[in-house]
Scaffold this active site. Structure first.
Site, PDB file in Angstrom:
ATOM      1  N   CYS A  27       0.801  -1.225   0.000  1.00  0.00           N
ATOM      2  CA  CYS A  27       0.000   0.000   0.000  1.00  0.00           C
ATOM      3  C   CYS A  27       0.839   1.283   0.000  1.00  0.00           C
ATOM      4  O   CYS A  27       0.327   2.346  -0.342  1.00  0.00           O
ATOM      5  CB  CYS A  27      -0.940   0.014   1.204  1.00  0.00           C
ATOM      6  SG  CYS A  27      -1.988  -1.455   1.303  1.00  0.00           S
TER       7      CYS A  27
ATOM      8  N   HIS B  41      -3.035   6.929   2.016  1.00  0.00           N
ATOM      9  CA  HIS B  41      -3.472   5.631   1.506  1.00  0.00           C
ATOM     10  C   HIS B  41      -4.919   5.411   1.918  1.00  0.00           C
ATOM     11  O   HIS B  41      -5.277   5.574   3.084  1.00  0.00           O
ATOM     12  CB  HIS B  41      -2.589   4.509   2.051  1.00  0.00           C
ATOM     13  CG  HIS B  41      -3.191   3.155   1.852  1.00  0.00           C
ATOM     14  ND1 HIS B  41      -3.661   2.726   0.630  1.00  0.00           N
ATOM     15  CD2 HIS B  41      -3.438   2.140   2.725  1.00  0.00           C
ATOM     16  CE1 HIS B  41      -4.161   1.507   0.755  1.00  0.00           C
ATOM     17  NE2 HIS B  41      -4.036   1.139   2.014  1.00  0.00           N
TER      18      HIS B  41
ATOM     19  N   ASN C 140     -10.257  -0.079  -0.938  1.00  0.00           N
ATOM     20  CA  ASN C 140      -8.811  -0.105  -0.745  1.00  0.00           C
ATOM     21  C   ASN C 140      -8.182  -0.733  -1.983  1.00  0.00           C
ATOM     22  O   ASN C 140      -8.300  -1.936  -2.206  1.00  0.00           O
ATOM     23  CB  ASN C 140      -8.480  -0.919   0.512  1.00  0.00           C
ATOM     24  CG  ASN C 140      -6.996  -0.973   0.813  1.00  0.00           C
ATOM     25  OD1 ASN C 140      -6.158  -0.725  -0.049  1.00  0.00           O
ATOM     26  ND2 ASN C 140      -6.662  -1.320   2.048  1.00  0.00           N
TER      27      ASN C 140
END
Length: 314
Positions: free
Chosen positions: A113, A240, A270
């Site tokens: 990520c 993020h 996500n």
């Protein structure tokens, strides 16, 4: 020594949209349960005929067009991803082939990520050291490929997509891409995992939440300090897009009181390494930030790695 700057961004998401109501028909969950815990309402899911490099190439083509550059002008291609199916050729080479590039250096960056902000720092360093003049930096992940769709704790989180940035040398520029603040917590590396055969995404949600909301504000403020700014100077914060319950309190604790806070996780889920360039590109496209505005990009997640820098909006 030249500085570097982002001259354009672009993003791409697959056409299929998976809603919370759709997920409620697949696992024991509901729209209310998902939105109250992670803030996500929809996510885009790629089909079996849409590999990671195709998502990446679409986003890259948009960024190149926005920059007024052709594929032949790119010296280096960096792709941040953790969902590549094959070891070789890597994603960067496959993207270069899709775009018809004649011979750039090609490298993948797997920091999950935090991959895009690591790759962006690498591009900045390559330009400053004279190793490249124009770099294509891409974050792309197909999280649907590594998700257990019977596990309601993880399948509600993920989405697929890609975002890209064109980074170019800028003579005399010192603040186009600010100094990176990066690191990791190796002893907590198992808190976020993509492992096994077949590989599956898993995480220790509470550990990640506590670490992100307590430790990361200090790191983000230090990234601002390295750029010679305070959090109050920021026009936007792009973290993020892990889940809204992390993004919102983290943004508050950084102290960026005048900044637009990216909340693309609500619509995209996500998307791992894609999340920061995807959200940043949307802010630019929507006119939420103006050219030259200082924007904090900060990635965190797998390996409990983190990387952040202040950039000037293209």
């Amino acid at each position: 020594m030249s500085g570097s700057r982002i001259t354009a961004v672009g993003h791409y998401q697959p056409a299929r949209v998976l809603t919370n109501e759709d997920l409620a028909g697949m696992v024991d969950t509901s729209d209310a349960w998902i939105t109250s815990r992670v803030g996500i309402r929809t996510r885009h899911i790629a089909g079996p005929d849409e590999p990671v490099d195709e998502l990446a190439a679409h986003a890259a083509a948009k960024a190149l067009a926005a920059a007024g550059r052709t594929p032949e002008e790119i010296d280096l291609v960096l792709v941040a991803t953790s969902t590549a199916t094959d070891r070789s050729p890597n994603m960067a080479a496959r993207v270069a082939a899709r775009l018809g590039m004649p011979g750039p250096a090609v490298m993948d960056v797997n920091v999950v990520c935090a991959g895009f902000t690591h790759a962006l720092a690498t591009a900045d360093h390559a330009v400053r050291a004279g190793g490249a003049e124009r770099v294509l930096v891409i974050g792309a992940d197909k999280m649907s490929d590594v998700t257990d769709w019977t596990d309601r704790t993880t399948c509600v989180l993920v989405g697929d997509g890609a975002g890209a940035a064109v980074v170019e040398a800028a003579a005399g520029a010192t603040d186009g891409i600010g100094p990176v603040l990066w690191g990791s917590v190796p002893e907590m590396g198992n808190a976020v995992r993509i492992e096994g055969t077949p590989p599956r995404f898993a995480q220790e949600g509470q550990s990640v939440y506590r670490w992100a909301t307590t430790r990361l504000p200090e790191f983000a403020r230090r990234a601002c300090e390295k750029a010679g700014l305070t959090p109050e100077d920021l026009a936007a914060v792009v973290l993020h897009q892990a889940n809204l319950r992390i993004v919102e309190p983290l943004a508050r604790r950084i102290g960026a009181v005048n900044a637009v806070v990216a909340r693309d996780v609500v619509d995209s889920g996500n998307t791992s390494a894609a999340s920061i360039p995807l959200a940043f590109s949307k802010l630019v496209e929507q006119g939420a930030v103006s050219s030259g505005d200082p924007v904090l990009l900060f990635g965190f997640g797998g390996n409990l790695s983190y990387a952040g820098q202040v950039v000037r909006c293209p």
